[in-house]
Design a protein around this motif. Structure first.
Motif, mmCIF file in Angstrom:
data_model
loop_
_atom_site.group_PDB
_atom_site.id
_atom_site.type_symbol
_atom_site.label_atom_id
_atom_site.label_comp_id
_atom_site.label_asym_id
_atom_site.label_seq_id
_atom_site.Cartn_x
_atom_site.Cartn_y
_atom_site.Cartn_z
ATOM 1 N N SER A 97 0.433 -0.968 0.091
ATOM 2 C CA SER A 97 0.100 0.186 0.060
ATOM 3 C C SER A 97 0.947 1.838 -0.272
ATOM 4 C CB SER A 97 -0.912 0.150 0.918
ATOM 5 O OG SER A 97 -2.495 -1.148 0.787
ATOM 6 N N ARG A 98 0.181 2.168 -0.444
ATOM 7 C CA ARG A 98 1.331 3.091 -0.720
ATOM 8 C C ARG A 98 -0.314 4.843 -0.511
ATOM 9 N NH1 ARG A 98 5.623 2.475 0.479
ATOM 10 N NH2 ARG A 98 6.989 3.616 -0.759
ATOM 11 N N SER A 99 0.381 5.571 -0.902
ATOM 12 C CA SER A 99 -0.408 7.344 -1.326
ATOM 13 C C SER A 99 -0.320 7.628 -2.134
ATOM 14 C CB SER A 99 -0.366 7.641 0.467
ATOM 15 O OG SER A 99 0.626 8.347 0.542
ATOM 16 N N ALA A 100 -0.912 8.769 -3.099
ATOM 17 C CA ALA A 100 -1.089 9.438 -4.027
ATOM 18 C C ALA A 100 -1.855 10.707 -3.889
ATOM 19 C CB ALA A 100 -0.620 8.780 -5.094
ATOM 20 N N ARG A 101 -1.280 11.955 -4.284
ATOM 21 C CA ARG A 101 -1.844 13.207 -4.359
ATOM 22 C C ARG A 101 -1.358 14.195 -5.658
ATOM 23 N NH1 ARG A 101 -1.594 18.373 -1.721
ATOM 24 N NH2 ARG A 101 0.451 18.170 -0.921
ATOM 25 N N VAL A 102 -2.231 14.998 -5.859
ATOM 26 C CA VAL A 102 -1.698 15.924 -7.373
ATOM 27 C C VAL A 102 -1.608 17.238 -6.079
ATOM 28 C CG1 VAL A 102 -2.688 17.641 -8.488
ATOM 29 C CG2 VAL A 102 -3.113 15.533 -9.341
ATOM 30 N N LEU A 103 -0.169 17.785 -6.238
ATOM 31 C CA LEU A 103 0.935 18.672 -5.822
ATOM 32 C C LEU A 103 0.384 19.437 -6.337
ATOM 33 C CD1 LEU A 103 4.006 16.847 -5.108
ATOM 34 C CD2 LEU A 103 2.008 17.560 -3.454
#
Length: 396
Positions: free
Chosen positions: A378-384
């Motif tokens: 599991s990881r996470s991600a988001r738009v910067l």
């Protein structure tokens, strides 16, 4: 004197796992850069700000580390059973080249959400609320990745309470499945262990003969015992990245291991292939303090691992190297497995410089050959940031 004006290219700057990179839709690139070759490489080098003899990438989007000098190109896939094709480019900081030889497991976690936002995933495959399953073809290594992307009110959910060591703030959890991650084309014609051995005696000039487990899973990786290279496995970045002799030693290990794995013909080729293979050193679980000041208890982990990327000790763990760790741990008799206490675990939690990470793998022996069917983490991600990246018009 006439000057070439800048052009602007639609782009999204994203964090994925413990990495950051500039994401593009293939169709948004200038025509010359839509195909592999020198024009594409020149463009991406200029976007990131390389090569930079100052090592800072001030005149570009890069962050002057292996974790932040990255680019991604995504397109709709014509491959049956897949939504998008994902191509990863690791941009050298101080040299004029882009390494296309491997994947980035961390940025893999951002590909699904980028693809949904970019309109590359069929709308009927995106739930109003729930989990969107995005089927990704990883074009560097010809493998399938399945991303489980949370969706709320029909939009990608980025915020949440999932904490990932090496990332300061919590976010929404993205589960990744790396399907059949052992490499097909390099290092032994598809064998997960390209030398045919779980442990090899690797002759390293200046170091002597050391034990090594060389594996093609997630990304080609050379594992050695920490004590064989003079470390405990609890080291943080400053202990190694400021030591020129240590970095040279690890590069020598990497070069000679790459030859043994069949990735290059001679050690002189290693300098032109910085992204792969990776080198990591392992040791049994122990207590240490992570780079954030967090105490990591040996009783809470199975082993410790430190890995180098692009010639430097990584601040956490590369996602693809985590796949290699989980896979090697699942195979009895590898150095990773022995450091974790042996047996045949389905998952391990390992300590890295920023904290801990759990990764699972399903390995089995078929006709005497080890293969892994799936690795999960599991990881996470988001738009910067999103909009346009600007480069001089003659960049490609």
């Amino acid at each position: 004197m006439p000057h070439t004006p800048q052009i602007r290219i639609p782009a999204t700057y994203m964090r994925g796992g413990t990495s950051k990179g500039v994401f593009f839709r293939l169709d948004d690139l200038p025509a010359a850069a839509r195909v592999a070759g020198a024009a594409r490489d020149r463009l991406l080098l200029r976007v990131i700000g390389s090569p930079d003899p100052y090592g800072k990438q001030i005149d570009g989007m890069g962050g002057a580390t292996s974790s932040t000098s990255k680019t991604v190109i995504v397109s709709a896939s014509a491959r049956p059973g897949h939504d998008v094709d994902y191509l990863f480019g690791q941009v050298s900081i101080d040299k004029p080249f882009v390494d296309w030889s491997g994947n980035c497991g961390n940025l893999s976690s951002a590909v699904g959400s980028f693809a949904i936002r970019a309109g590359l995933v069929a709308r009927e495959r995106i739930p109003q609320d729930g989990m969107a399953v995005v089927r990704i073809w990883q074009a560097n290594i010809n493998k399938t990745i399945v991303a489980h992307v949370p969706v709320t009110n029909g939009e990608v959910q980025e915020t949440g309470d999932f904490e990932l060591d090496g990332v300061t703030f919590p976010a929404a959890e993205v589960q990744l499945e790396f399907m059949d991650p052992a490499a097909d084309e390099e290092g032994g014609g598809g064998s997960m262990f390209p030398t045919g051995n779980l442990i090899d005696a690797l002759e390293v000039p200046g170091l002597g003969t050391i034990q090594a487990t060389m594996i093609n899973a997630g990304i080609p990786t050379i594992f050695v015992n920490a004590e064989d290279v003079g470390y405990t496995g609890a080291e943080l970045q400053d202990a190694i990245n400021g030591d020129v002799r240590a970095l040279a030693m690890f590069e020598t290990i990497r070069a000679h291991g790459a030859v043994r794995m069949g990735l290059i013909k001679d050690t002189g080729e290693a300098a032109g292939r910085q992204h792969t293979p990776k080198v990591a050193f392992v040791a049994p679980a122990l207590d240490y303090t992570a780079s954030s000041g967090k105490a990591v208890a040996g009783k809470d982990i199975d082993l410790v691992v430190r890995a180098l990327s692009m010639g430097k000790l990584h601040h956490a763990m590369m996602g693809t190297a985590a796949v290699a760790i989980g896979t090697a741990a699942a195979v009895p008799g590898t150095l990773v497995n022995l450091a974790a206490g042996g047996g045949k675990p389905d998952a391990v939690r390992f300590g890295h410089p920023s904290g801990t990470l759990r990764v699972g793998a399903q390995a089995e022996q078929v006709n005497g050959e080890w293969r892994v069917t799936k690795a999960v983490m599991s990881r996470s991600a988001r738009v910067l940031m999103e909009g346009w990246v600007r480069v001089p018009g003659d960049a490609c």
